[in-house]
Design an enzyme around this catalytic site. Structure first.
Site, PDB file in Angstrom:
ATOM      1  N   HIS A  67      -1.396   0.313 -27.212  1.00  0.00           N
ATOM      2  CA  HIS A  67      -2.531  -0.368 -27.843  1.00  0.00           C
ATOM      3  C   HIS A  67      -2.592   0.070 -29.301  1.00  0.00           C
ATOM      4  CE1 HIS A  67      -7.161  -1.353 -27.892  1.00  0.00           C
ATOM      5  NE2 HIS A  67      -6.571  -1.638 -29.014  1.00  0.00           N
ATOM      6  N   GLU A 121      -4.008  -3.559 -35.903  1.00  0.00           N
ATOM      7  CA  GLU A 121      -3.832  -2.118 -35.690  1.00  0.00           C
ATOM      8  C   GLU A 121      -3.415  -1.419 -36.991  1.00  0.00           C
ATOM      9  OE1 GLU A 121      -4.680  -0.376 -32.869  1.00  0.00           O
ATOM     10  OE2 GLU A 121      -5.481  -2.310 -32.241  1.00  0.00           O
ATOM     11  N   LYS A 124      -6.586  -1.702 -39.528  1.00  0.00           N
ATOM     12  CA  LYS A 124      -7.751  -0.888 -39.135  1.00  0.00           C
ATOM     13  C   LYS A 124      -7.407   0.601 -39.045  1.00  0.00           C
ATOM     14  CE  LYS A 124     -11.350  -0.432 -35.588  1.00  0.00           C
ATOM     15  NZ  LYS A 124     -11.981  -1.055 -34.405  1.00  0.00           N
ATOM     16  N   HIS A 125      -6.285   0.932 -38.422  1.00  0.00           N
ATOM     17  CA  HIS A 125      -5.972   2.342 -38.143  1.00  0.00           C
ATOM     18  C   HIS A 125      -4.828   2.887 -39.006  1.00  0.00           C
ATOM     19  CE1 HIS A 125      -8.645   2.339 -34.649  1.00  0.00           C
ATOM     20  NE2 HIS A 125      -8.100   1.190 -34.276  1.00  0.00           N
TER      21      HIS A 125
HETATM   22  P1  5GP Z   1     -14.377  -0.173 -27.890  1.00  0.00           P
HETATM   23  O1  5GP Z   1     -15.707  -0.297 -28.511  1.00  0.00           O
HETATM   24  O2  5GP Z   1     -13.831  -1.384 -27.230  1.00  0.00           O
HETATM   25  O3  5GP Z   1     -14.202   1.079 -27.084  1.00  0.00           O
HETATM   26  O4  5GP Z   1     -13.403   0.071 -29.120  1.00  0.00           O
HETATM   27  C1  5GP Z   1     -13.151  -0.930 -30.047  1.00  0.00           C
HETATM   28  C2  5GP Z   1     -12.169  -0.429 -31.041  1.00  0.00           C
HETATM   29  O5  5GP Z   1     -12.748   0.606 -31.846  1.00  0.00           O
HETATM   30  C3  5GP Z   1     -10.906   0.223 -30.477  1.00  0.00           C
HETATM   31  O6  5GP Z   1      -9.943  -0.667 -30.077  1.00  0.00           O
HETATM   32  C4  5GP Z   1     -10.472   1.025 -31.657  1.00  0.00           C
HETATM   33  O7  5GP Z   1      -9.923   0.204 -32.653  1.00  0.00           O
HETATM   34  C5  5GP Z   1     -11.780   1.572 -32.152  1.00  0.00           C
HETATM   35  N1  5GP Z   1     -12.142   2.822 -31.468  1.00  0.00           N
HETATM   36  C6  5GP Z   1     -12.982   2.961 -30.401  1.00  0.00           C
HETATM   37  N2  5GP Z   1     -13.113   4.262 -30.069  1.00  0.00           N
HETATM   38  C7  5GP Z   1     -12.346   4.952 -30.947  1.00  0.00           C
HETATM   39  C8  5GP Z   1     -12.098   6.349 -31.143  1.00  0.00           C
HETATM   40  O8  5GP Z   1     -12.599   7.232 -30.430  1.00  0.00           O
HETATM   41  N3  5GP Z   1     -11.254   6.686 -32.159  1.00  0.00           N
HETATM   42  C9  5GP Z   1     -10.685   5.754 -32.961  1.00  0.00           C
HETATM   43  N4  5GP Z   1      -9.873   6.191 -33.927  1.00  0.00           N
HETATM   44  N5  5GP Z   1     -10.915   4.441 -32.827  1.00  0.00           N
HETATM   45  C10 5GP Z   1     -11.728   4.050 -31.838  1.00  0.00           C
HETATM   46  P1  5GP Z   2      -9.287  -2.665 -31.365  1.00  0.00           P
HETATM   47  O1  5GP Z   2      -9.992  -2.757 -30.084  1.00  0.00           O
HETATM   48  O2  5GP Z   2      -7.969  -1.959 -31.365  1.00  0.00           O
HETATM   49  O3  5GP Z   2     -10.085  -2.468 -32.588  1.00  0.00           O
HETATM   50  O4  5GP Z   2      -8.958  -4.191 -31.536  1.00  0.00           O
HETATM   51  C1  5GP Z   2      -8.055  -4.883 -30.785  1.00  0.00           C
HETATM   52  C2  5GP Z   2      -7.963  -6.227 -31.451  1.00  0.00           C
HETATM   53  O5  5GP Z   2      -6.684  -6.716 -31.224  1.00  0.00           O
HETATM   54  C3  5GP Z   2      -8.961  -7.199 -30.903  1.00  0.00           C
HETATM   55  O6  5GP Z   2      -9.310  -8.096 -31.922  1.00  0.00           O
HETATM   56  C4  5GP Z   2      -8.154  -7.912 -29.837  1.00  0.00           C
HETATM   57  O7  5GP Z   2      -8.546  -9.238 -29.630  1.00  0.00           O
HETATM   58  C5  5GP Z   2      -6.777  -7.890 -30.453  1.00  0.00           C
HETATM   59  N1  5GP Z   2      -5.727  -7.798 -29.450  1.00  0.00           N
HETATM   60  C6  5GP Z   2      -4.648  -8.585 -29.429  1.00  0.00           C
HETATM   61  N2  5GP Z   2      -3.868  -8.279 -28.390  1.00  0.00           N
HETATM   62  C7  5GP Z   2      -4.452  -7.261 -27.742  1.00  0.00           C
HETATM   63  C8  5GP Z   2      -4.100  -6.524 -26.581  1.00  0.00           C
HETATM   64  O8  5GP Z   2      -3.084  -6.736 -25.924  1.00  0.00           O
HETATM   65  N3  5GP Z   2      -4.951  -5.528 -26.217  1.00  0.00           N
HETATM   66  C9  5GP Z   2      -6.085  -5.254 -26.910  1.00  0.00           C
HETATM   67  N4  5GP Z   2      -6.866  -4.264 -26.474  1.00  0.00           N
HETATM   68  N5  5GP Z   2      -6.459  -5.950 -27.997  1.00  0.00           N
HETATM   69  C10 5GP Z   2      -5.643  -6.943 -28.415  1.00  0.00           C
END
Ligand code: 5GP
Ligand code: 5GP
Length: 232
Positions: A67, A121, A124-125
């Protein structure tokens, strides 16, 4: 007449440069504390109410996919979108694209080739660890970690199969900790029927993105004590 020698040029230079040297390490040092290396189980991404779409290259392998590789701070917070001047550029990772398609497949809808996922990815990261890894290094490091730790094999060796069965969270955590020497964090999501299932595995990695470490801090999301491991 006696005349005092002026201080040697090298000494003067040293006096001027010393204060700069004291400051330089902080401005050059990496601006995060460690990485989360996050793997997703495709069966759990797909079997939710939202469902999923396979990438244009076809159904990915029944394996944990990458991911992301997320820079993080020791206090649990994290930087994001650090460099608007560094857009994702596929030409910089041309030699890695075929591995990325296999090991970092996108499952979001509509179907795509992965560019949007990798762009997200990186922007953002990845841009937050540019002080240590440029774009090529970043994707290469994540692929290297994926090769280094075969989570599915580790679980299967412990009798934990993606067969739709229920497993204790403890047995999953122990299988991985015993194999790699560090405790993983497990994130769950819910299938359409509302059952908690194994969705993501978080491993912690040092700032060079090469060495696994004990997690300095754990994400907040929690699983139940018994979770499903769906097939894919
Ligand atoms: P969710 O709110 O679905 O857990 O996370 C959404 C997105 O926020 C993740 O895919 C990732 O990009 C970022 N994120 C969530 N939790 C963390 C964390 O503990 N550390 C980092 N670096 N990113 C995070
Ligand atoms: P994060 O949660 O890492 O910030 O964001 C993930 C982003 O990438 C979301 O906008 C999600 O729609 C997109 N995305 C595309 N493909 C994938 C996948 O295979 N897994 C996840 N978790 N997110 C994906």
């Amino acid at each position: 007449m006696t005349r005092r020698n002026p201080p040697p040029v090298s000494l003067l230079l040293l006096l001027v440069l010393l204060p700069l040297l004291a400051v330089a390490p902080t401005s050059l040092a990496q601006d995060f504390d460690f990485f989360y290396f996050v793997l997703q189980w495709p069966g759990s991404y797909c079997d939710t109410a939202k469902s999923c779409c396979y990438p244009t290259s076809g159904k990915p392998a029944a394996d944990f996919g990458i991911h992301g590789l997320w820079p993080n701070y020791n206090d649990g917070s994290y930087p994001s979108n650090c460099d608007p001047n560094s857009p994702y550029d596929a030409s910089k990772v041309r030699d890695l694209l075929s591995s990325m398609r296999q090991k970092w497949p996108t499952l979001a809808c509509p179907s795509s080739d992965g560019t949007q996922f990798w762009t997200h990815e990186w922007e953002k990261h990845g841009t937050c660890s540019e002080s240590v890894l440029d774009q090529h290094d970043y994707f290469q490091a994540a692929l290297g970690l994926k090769k280094q730790v075969d989570v599915l094999q580790i679980l299967q060796d412990a009798g934990i199969q993606p067969d739709g069965g229920n497993y204790s969270l403890k047995s999953i955590v122990s299988a991985i900790s015993d194999a790699i020497g560090y405790t993983p964090w497990i994130e769950c999501n819910k299938d359409e029927a509302g059952n908690s299932q194994l969705y993501q595995v978080y491993l912690c990695v040092d700032t060079s993105a090469a060495k696994l470490i004990q997690c300095p801090v754990l994400p907040r999301k929690r699983c139940g004590s018994e979770i499903e491991f769906p097939s894919f």
